[in-house]
Design a protein around this motif. Sequence first.
Motif, PDB file in Angstrom:
ATOM      1  N   SER A  10      24.562 -54.973  34.018  1.00  0.00           N
ATOM      2  CA  SER A  10      23.268 -54.939  34.692  1.00  0.00           C
ATOM      3  C   SER A  10      23.378 -55.639  36.033  1.00  0.00           C
ATOM      4  O   SER A  10      24.337 -56.368  36.291  1.00  0.00           O
ATOM      5  CB  SER A  10      22.207 -55.657  33.855  1.00  0.00           C
ATOM      6  OG  SER A  10      22.404 -57.062  33.902  1.00  0.00           O
ATOM      7  N   ASP A  11      22.358 -55.422  36.849  1.00  0.00           N
ATOM      8  CA  ASP A  11      22.189 -56.266  38.021  1.00  0.00           C
ATOM      9  C   ASP A  11      21.184 -57.353  37.644  1.00  0.00           C
ATOM     10  O   ASP A  11      20.831 -57.502  36.459  1.00  0.00           O
ATOM     11  CB  ASP A  11      21.756 -55.440  39.242  1.00  0.00           C
ATOM     12  CG  ASP A  11      20.352 -54.866  39.137  1.00  0.00           C
ATOM     13  OD1 ASP A  11      19.674 -55.060  38.101  1.00  0.00           O
ATOM     14  OD2 ASP A  11      19.921 -54.217  40.104  1.00  0.00           O
ATOM     15  N   HIS A  12      20.719 -58.103  38.622  1.00  0.00           N
ATOM     16  CA  HIS A  12      19.772 -59.182  38.360  1.00  0.00           C
ATOM     17  C   HIS A  12      18.460 -58.679  37.756  1.00  0.00           C
ATOM     18  O   HIS A  12      17.862 -59.345  36.921  1.00  0.00           O
ATOM     19  CB  HIS A  12      19.489 -59.964  39.647  1.00  0.00           C
ATOM     20  CG  HIS A  12      18.974 -59.103  40.760  1.00  0.00           C
ATOM     21  ND1 HIS A  12      19.816 -58.283  41.495  1.00  0.00           N
ATOM     22  CD2 HIS A  12      17.726 -58.899  41.243  1.00  0.00           C
ATOM     23  CE1 HIS A  12      19.090 -57.626  42.395  1.00  0.00           C
ATOM     24  NE2 HIS A  12      17.820 -57.984  42.262  1.00  0.00           N
ATOM     25  N   THR A  39      25.998 -58.628  35.293  1.00  0.00           N
ATOM     26  CA  THR A  39      26.011 -59.924  35.922  1.00  0.00           C
ATOM     27  C   THR A  39      25.744 -61.007  34.880  1.00  0.00           C
ATOM     28  O   THR A  39      25.256 -60.709  33.790  1.00  0.00           O
ATOM     29  CB  THR A  39      24.979 -59.981  37.082  1.00  0.00           C
ATOM     30  OG1 THR A  39      25.161 -61.142  37.835  1.00  0.00           O
ATOM     31  CG2 THR A  39      23.570 -59.870  36.591  1.00  0.00           C
ATOM     32  N   SER A  44      20.317 -62.650  42.604  1.00  0.00           N
ATOM     33  CA  SER A  44      20.427 -61.343  43.230  1.00  0.00           C
ATOM     34  C   SER A  44      21.887 -60.920  43.434  1.00  0.00           C
ATOM     35  O   SER A  44      22.707 -61.704  43.919  1.00  0.00           O
ATOM     36  CB  SER A  44      19.708 -61.347  44.583  1.00  0.00           C
ATOM     37  OG  SER A  44      19.756 -60.064  45.161  1.00  0.00           O
ATOM     38  N   VAL A  45      22.187 -59.683  43.024  1.00  0.00           N
ATOM     39  CA  VAL A  45      23.529 -59.101  43.151  1.00  0.00           C
ATOM     40  C   VAL A  45      23.384 -57.623  43.516  1.00  0.00           C
ATOM     41  O   VAL A  45      22.294 -57.074  43.545  1.00  0.00           O
ATOM     42  CB  VAL A  45      24.338 -59.224  41.839  1.00  0.00           C
ATOM     43  CG1 VAL A  45      24.648 -60.676  41.512  1.00  0.00           C
ATOM     44  CG2 VAL A  45      23.614 -58.569  40.681  1.00  0.00           C
ATOM     45  N   ASP A  46      24.507 -56.971  43.756  1.00  0.00           N
ATOM     46  CA  ASP A  46      24.538 -55.546  44.083  1.00  0.00           C
ATOM     47  C   ASP A  46      24.921 -54.743  42.833  1.00  0.00           C
ATOM     48  O   ASP A  46      25.999 -54.949  42.267  1.00  0.00           O
ATOM     49  CB  ASP A  46      25.550 -55.281  45.191  1.00  0.00           C
ATOM     50  CG  ASP A  46      25.198 -56.021  46.474  1.00  0.00           C
ATOM     51  OD1 ASP A  46      24.001 -56.249  46.725  1.00  0.00           O
ATOM     52  OD2 ASP A  46      26.136 -56.371  47.224  1.00  0.00           O
ATOM     53  N   TYR A  47      24.050 -53.838  42.414  1.00  0.00           N
ATOM     54  CA  TYR A  47      24.250 -53.098  41.161  1.00  0.00           C
ATOM     55  C   TYR A  47      25.572 -52.327  41.085  1.00  0.00           C
ATOM     56  O   TYR A  47      26.150 -52.226  39.997  1.00  0.00           O
ATOM     57  CB  TYR A  47      23.058 -52.178  40.854  1.00  0.00           C
ATOM     58  CG  TYR A  47      22.730 -51.181  41.925  1.00  0.00           C
ATOM     59  CD1 TYR A  47      23.431 -49.993  42.051  1.00  0.00           C
ATOM     60  CD2 TYR A  47      21.709 -51.444  42.842  1.00  0.00           C
ATOM     61  CE1 TYR A  47      23.119 -49.091  43.045  1.00  0.00           C
ATOM     62  CE2 TYR A  47      21.398 -50.535  43.834  1.00  0.00           C
ATOM     63  CZ  TYR A  47      22.104 -49.363  43.933  1.00  0.00           C
ATOM     64  OH  TYR A  47      21.812 -48.470  44.918  1.00  0.00           O
ATOM     65  N   CYS A  70      18.956 -51.815  35.204  1.00  0.00           N
ATOM     66  CA  CYS A  70      18.505 -52.392  36.470  1.00  0.00           C
ATOM     67  C   CYS A  70      16.997 -52.218  36.521  1.00  0.00           C
ATOM     68  O   CYS A  70      16.382 -51.798  35.538  1.00  0.00           O
ATOM     69  CB  CYS A  70      19.229 -51.808  37.686  1.00  0.00           C
ATOM     70  SG  CYS A  70      18.798 -50.126  38.164  1.00  0.00           S
TER      71      CYS A  70
END
Length: 149
Positions: A10-12, A39, A44-47, A70
């Motif tokens: 997943s992302d954030h 993650t 915050s991150v890039d998916y 996401c």
Amino acid sequence: MDKLKIAIGSDHAGFDYKQLLIPYLQGKEIIAEVKDFGTHSPDSVDYPDFAHPVASAVENGEFDLGILICGSANGVAITANKHQGIRAAICWEKELAVLAKSHNNANIVCIPERFIPQETAMEIVDAFLTTPFEGGRHANRVGKIACSC
């Protein structure tokens, strides 16, 4: 049925449901292994940094199925579907997961955390894991998905 190996990421915006789903999956009799591709925090991150590793792990056969989460499920689905051997489906209700598996032989389910309750996410995962591919006319269609351009 053989026990399944599941890749999850997943992302954030999907972090909370990923954290919920991992122990849920680990408690299922049909699951042999669950690998968390991140993650590992709600920062915050890039998916794509998490969708690509999950898609690669499913594509190369290291894992049977994948789960990506996401905010909308769009970003992870678009990213995963760049992989030639991946059929990633966005599902926001159980019936879509059933059709994604039975008609499209989806191998990654993409869940939109910001738009569905936790209980629905678990129902989607259950349907995705247990619904068989129907084959037949659907196999012919799935066989035409790969681009040989």
